[in-house]
Design a protein around this motif. Structure first.
Motif, PDB file in Angstrom:
ATOM      1  N   HIS A 205      40.412  -3.459 -12.538  1.00 20.15           N
ATOM      2  CA  HIS A 205      40.011  -4.840 -12.825  1.00 20.15           C
ATOM      3  C   HIS A 205      39.719  -5.015 -14.305  1.00 20.15           C
ATOM      4  O   HIS A 205      40.155  -6.005 -14.927  1.00 20.15           O
ATOM      5  N   TYR A 206      38.985  -4.068 -14.906  1.00 20.17           N
ATOM      6  CA  TYR A 206      38.691  -4.141 -16.329  1.00 20.17           C
ATOM      7  C   TYR A 206      39.971  -4.123 -17.163  1.00 20.17           C
ATOM      8  O   TYR A 206      40.092  -4.856 -18.146  1.00 20.17           O
ATOM      9  N   LEU A 207      40.924  -3.303 -16.763  1.00 21.64           N
ATOM     10  CA  LEU A 207      42.178  -3.210 -17.506  1.00 21.64           C
ATOM     11  C   LEU A 207      42.912  -4.551 -17.501  1.00 21.64           C
ATOM     12  O   LEU A 207      43.421  -4.998 -18.532  1.00 21.64           O
ATOM     13  N   ARG A 208      42.958  -5.202 -16.353  1.00 27.36           N
ATOM     14  CA  ARG A 208      43.594  -6.524 -16.288  1.00 27.36           C
ATOM     15  C   ARG A 208      42.872  -7.521 -17.192  1.00 27.36           C
ATOM     16  O   ARG A 208      43.503  -8.357 -17.848  1.00 27.36           O
ATOM     17  N   GLU A 209      41.550  -7.416 -17.224  1.00 28.15           N
ATOM     18  CA  GLU A 209      40.771  -8.312 -18.086  1.00 28.15           C
ATOM     19  C   GLU A 209      41.111  -8.085 -19.558  1.00 28.15           C
ATOM     20  O   GLU A 209      41.314  -9.037 -20.323  1.00 28.15           O
ATOM     21  N   TYR A 210      41.168  -6.828 -19.980  1.00 29.81           N
ATOM     22  CA  TYR A 210      41.470  -6.518 -21.383  1.00 29.81           C
ATOM     23  C   TYR A 210      42.879  -6.966 -21.757  1.00 29.81           C
ATOM     24  O   TYR A 210      43.111  -7.498 -22.849  1.00 29.81           O
ATOM     25  N   MET A 211      43.827  -6.739 -20.858  1.00 24.97           N
ATOM     26  CA  MET A 211      45.192  -7.171 -21.155  1.00 24.97           C
ATOM     27  C   MET A 211      45.268  -8.696 -21.238  1.00 24.97           C
ATOM     28  O   MET A 211      46.004  -9.251 -22.064  1.00 24.97           O
TER      29      MET A 211
END
Length: 240
Positions: A205-211
């Motif tokens: 979830h964090y990775l999607r947010e950063y992208m």
């Protein structure tokens, strides 16, 4: 001066290695945990990493996998694990050498010299164009290309002149990995260890947010990305 990152949660070993290597002309940085080591590697760009496998937060093998997602910096494992499975696992993950504790200092120095000889001269950090922006990875700087604009920028006054885009350390890491591997699929596994989070699901979830943040800052039309492409179920790809 050769920069070395030492990663070990044994403070006595850490202190002894720091003193010994510093006395021999090495520039030494230390870390006591895996995530701390990944952050130190990203900001300090060591020439060699000395890595213990038994770390308090994540296993050293996972640190190797994470580092190999974006750098070819030599990694020498320093570990008390003597089993062949541990050695094979570390080497298969991408370690360049494996030294078993306890070890002799002169042997370690010889291993350091050996991996340094095998390491090619580092190339200049690349620059890349994303939409209207030029990203200089070496300088950690984003600038607008002179004279670039268009209808999709018309409702964004901040894009009509010189701009400076501020990125967080995690955003810089993701950008660095993707831009150094144009058109190559970068898997979630290669990116996730750097974004933190207590569980793989939350990390994803964090990775999607950063992208999403990177796209909003750099893509001409974030909802229809041209450069940071999602490969569903696999990872991301940078398309120049």
């Amino acid at each position: 001066m050769t920069r070395i990152l030492i990663v070990d949660d044994d403070m006595q070993i850490l202190r002894a290695l720091r003193i010994t290597l510093h006395a021999r002309g090495y520039d030494v940085t230390t870390a006591v945990a895996g995530r701390q080591a990944l952050a130190a590697a990203q900001t300090g760009r060591p020439d060699i990493v000395l890595l213990d496998l038994g770390l308090p937060d994540i296993d050293g093998t996972e640190v190797i996998h994470a580092l190999r997602g974006w750098t070819s910096t030599p990694i020498i494992v320093l570990s008390g694990r003597t089993g062949s499975a541990d050695k094979i696992g570390a080497l298969d993950a991408g370690a360049d050498d494996y030294v078993t504790k306890p070890f002799r200092v002169d042997e370690l120095l010889a291993r350091l010299r050996a991996v340094a000889r095998r390491t090619p001269t580092a190339t200049e950090a690349p620059t890349a164009t994303v939409g209207a922006y030029i990203i200089d990875l070496g300088a950690r700087q984003v600038t607008r290309r002179p004279g670039v604009g268009g209808d999709e920028d018309a409702d964004s006054p901040e894009r009509t002149g010189p701009v400076t885009i501020r990125l967080t350390p995690t955003e810089w890491h993701l950008l660095d990995v993707l831009l150094r591997n144009p058109e190559k699929l970068i898997t979630y596994r290669q990116l996730l260890p750097h974004t933190g989070g207590p569980s793989p699901k939350e990390q994803s979830h964090y990775l999607r947010e950063y992208m999403g943040r990177l796209r909003r800052k750099l893509e001409p039309t974030p909802a229809r990305p041209r450069h940071f492409i999602t490969e569903p179920g696999m990872g991301y790809r940078f398309q120049p």
